[in-house]
Design a protein around this motif. Structure first.
Motif, PDB file in Angstrom:
ATOM      1  N   CYS A  18       0.854  -1.190   0.000  1.00  0.00           N
ATOM      2  CA  CYS A  18       0.000   0.000   0.000  1.00  0.00           C
ATOM      3  C   CYS A  18       0.891   1.241   0.000  1.00  0.00           C
ATOM      4  CB  CYS A  18      -0.903  -0.009   1.233  1.00  0.00           C
ATOM      5  SG  CYS A  18      -1.970   1.446   1.355  1.00  0.00           S
ATOM      6  N   THR A  19       0.795   2.040  -1.019  1.00  0.00           N
ATOM      7  CA  THR A  19       1.707   3.173  -1.172  1.00  0.00           C
ATOM      8  C   THR A  19       1.140   4.492  -0.649  1.00  0.00           C
ATOM      9  OG1 THR A  19       0.862   3.584  -3.413  1.00  0.00           O
ATOM     10  CG2 THR A  19       2.787   2.125  -3.212  1.00  0.00           C
ATOM     11  N   GLN A  20      -0.095   4.463  -0.169  1.00  0.00           N
ATOM     12  CA  GLN A  20      -0.741   5.686   0.314  1.00  0.00           C
ATOM     13  C   GLN A  20      -0.565   5.836   1.825  1.00  0.00           C
ATOM     14  OE1 GLN A  20      -2.041   7.828  -1.988  1.00  0.00           O
ATOM     15  NE2 GLN A  20      -1.286   6.301  -3.469  1.00  0.00           N
ATOM     16  N   GLY A  21      -0.331   7.059   2.251  1.00  0.00           N
ATOM     17  CA  GLY A  21      -0.264   7.352   3.684  1.00  0.00           C
ATOM     18  C   GLY A  21       0.871   6.661   4.407  1.00  0.00           C
ATOM     19  N   LEU A  22       2.014   6.516   3.764  1.00  0.00           N
ATOM     20  CA  LEU A  22       3.156   5.840   4.398  1.00  0.00           C
ATOM     21  C   LEU A  22       3.797   6.737   5.458  1.00  0.00           C
ATOM     22  CD1 LEU A  22       4.929   4.270   1.263  1.00  0.00           C
ATOM     23  CD2 LEU A  22       3.318   3.176   2.833  1.00  0.00           C
TER      24      LEU A  22
END
Length: 428
Positions: A18-22
Motif C-alpha cells: 500500500c503506497t498511500q499514507g506511508l
C-alpha cells in the motif's frame, strides 16, 4: 508469514504494498518517488533511490531487511557504505539501529502494508508440490505478458550458448571455422556421445580434412580411424579393411593419434543413433564441405540450410550396417527431419547469434532468431507437459524459451526472477 529478504526486495521493487499514507517508525510521512536500482553486488540493496520524507526529497540508498535488527547482525553499523542509506525498509521493526556515523536512519515497516493476496500467492508458489511452482496458475498469465517473457528467455538461452561458443573460440585462437566444426560435431553426438564427438573433432583438424576434398575413402578413414574404431581389430568385411589400410597410411603421414574407442557409448541408444552411423553422417557432411562455417554464414534461407544436411553422400556400406561386420536389414542412413531441425536449433542458430554478437552485426542475430521462428517446436516431455498446462509452443523459438524457463527458473524455484511469477504474484 515472515517473508525472506529476496521476497521483500521483490515487493519493494514492484511496489507491491500500500503506497498511500506511508509513515516511518518516527511518524514522518514517506513518498517513494523512485525505488532505486536493484544492487546485486556488495553494499545497500537499492541505489540511487528518490524518497520524500516529511516534504524533503532525498536521493540515496535503500537497505532492506526482514527485521530491523538484521542491520546489526550484518555489521552495517560499522560500514561507511551504509551511511548514505536514506530509508531502511523492513518487514518487522524490532529495534532502533544506527549508521556508522552514529545517525539513525528512518525505518519503514511493511508488515501491515503488503496485501494478503501477494503473500498467499507467494506462499503457494513456494510450496513445491507441483512439477513447476505455478502449475495451477500459469494458464492465467495474459498472453501478451507470456509472449514478452518468452522472448526475453529466448535471448537469455542464446546468451548461455554464446558463452560456451566464445570459450571454444578462444581455445581455437579466434578460428571460427574450427570452432563451428567442433561445435557442430558435438551436436552429432546428440547428448549421449557429444563429448566423444568433440574429442574426435579436436583430434582431426579441418586443415587435414581439407587436403582430401572429394576423396570419400580418405575422409571416412580419418574419422573412423581417429575415433579409435579401426585399431587392433581384424575385420571380415571389405569396406572396414579398406578404411583400416587407408588410415594406417594417413595416420603415419600426418602424425595422428586415435582416441580411445571406449569413449563411444552404444547402451540405451537406438541403432539409428549408433556412433558409427553418426560418424558416417558427419564424415559425409565434411566431404560435402570442409568449410562449414562459411557455408552456414553464406546461406540465409531456412530451406537452404536444411539442404546442407539432406541427401548426404554416405558410403553405401551403411545402408545394411549399423556397426562394422554386423549385417542389418536395409535402412535409411540419412538424418531424419527431426534430427536436422535439432541441429539447426541447437547448433546453427547458436553459431549465427554468437558470430553476430562477436562482430557487432545484428543481421546475424536476427537471422538466428528468425531461424527458430521458422522451425517447429521441439517435441519432448517438457514441451508436452507445458502444453498440457495450457502453454503451447508452436515454433522452436517458444520451445527453446520454455526449456530455458524450466531449467533456470522453475527447477530452481526462482519465481521472483521470472516474468510469469511477477504477473502471478501481482495479480489480484
Amino acid at each position: 508469514m515472515a517473508l525472506p529478504e529476496d521476497m521483500l526486495h521483490f515487493v519493494w521493487k514492484y511496489r507491491l504494498y500500500c503506497t498511500q499514507g506511508l509513515h516511518t517508525d518516527s511518524g514522518k510521512s514517506v513518498v517513494v518517488l523512485e525505488t532505486g536500482i536493484h544492487n546485486h553486488d556488495a553494499g545497500p540493496d537499492f541505489v540511487a533511490a528518490r524518497i520524500r520524507i516529511d516534504g524533503t526529497e532525498w536521493v540515496g540508498n535503500v537497505e532492506i531487511h526482514v527485521n530491523s535488527s538484521d542491520w546489526n547482525k550484518h555489521g552495517h553499523q560499522y560500514d561507511r557504505a551504509y551511511n548514505n542509506v536514506v530509508l531502511h525498509v523492513v518487514y518487522e521493526h524490532d529495534g532502533v539501529i544506527t549508521r556508522q556515523d552514529g545517525t539513525v536512519p528512518e525505518t519503514l515497516e511493511l508488515k501491515s502494508l503488503i496485501p494478503v493476496h501477494v503473500l498467499s500467492r507467494y506462499e503457494e508458489l513456494m510450496r513445491g508440490l507441483h512439477w513447476i511452482p505455478c502449475e495451477r496458475l500459469i494458464r492465467t498469465v495474459p498472453t501478451l505478458n507470456r509472449s514478452q517473457w518468452l522472448s526475453r528467455l529466448l535471448i537469455e538461452r542464446f546468451e548461455h550458448r554464446v558463452t560456451a561458443i566464445f570459450d571454444l573460440l578462444t581455445r581455437q585462437r579466434g578460428n571460427w571455422e574450427e570452432t563451428c566444426y567442433i561445435w557442430l560435431a558435438r551436436s552429432f553426438g546428440f547428448k549421449v556421445n557429444a563429448q566423444a564427438f568433440e574429442q574426435l573433432a579436436r583430434s582431426l583438424p579441418q586443415v587435414v580434412l581439407g587436403k582430401y576434398k572429394g576423396r570419400a575413402m580418405a575422409i571416412e578413414a580419418l574419422f573412423f580411424g581417429q575415433a579409435g574404431m579401426l585399431e587392433n581389430v581384424v575385420f571380415n568385411d571389405t569396406y572396414p579393411r579398406e578404411l583400416q589400410r587407408e588410415y594406417r597410411y594417413l595416420r603415419k603421414l600426418h602424425g595422428l593419434s586415435p582416441m580411445d574407442v571406449s569413449a563411444w557409448k552404444y547402451m540405451r541408444t537406438r541403432p539409428g543413433n549408433f556412433p558409427t552411423l553418426r560418424i558416417a553422417q558427419f564424415a559425409a557432411l565434411c566431404l560435402r564441405s570442409t568449410r562449414l562455417f562459411s557455408a552456414i554464414i553464406d546461406t540465409e534461407a531456412v530451406n537452404a540450410l536444411k539442404n546442407w544436411f539432406e541427401d548426404l553422400p554416405i558410403a553405401s556400406y551403411w545402408y545394411e550396417h549399423y556397426r562394422f561386420d554386423g549385417v542389418a536389414r536395409p535402412h535409411s542412413v540419412q538424418l531424419g527431419k527431426r534430427s536436422i531441425d535439432m541441429l539447426l536449433i541447437n547448433t546453427i542458430a547458436g553459431i549465427l547469434f554468437a558470430y553476430g554478437k562477436y562482430i557487432g552485426n545484428e543481421t546475424y542475430i536476427y537471422r538466428a532468431i528468425t531461424l527458430l521462428e521458422n522451425l517447429k517446436a521441439e517435441d519432448n516431455a517438457i514441451i508436452r507437459r507445458f502444453s498440457a498446462l495450457g502453454v503451447q509452443a508452436g515454433q522452436a523459438a517458444e520451445s527453446q524459451a520454455l526449456l530455458q524457463m524450466k531449467t533456470y527458473y522453475c527447477d530452481k524455484r526462482k519465481c521472483l526472477d521470472c516474468g510469469m511469477g511477477l504477473q502471478l504474484i501481482k495479480k489480484q
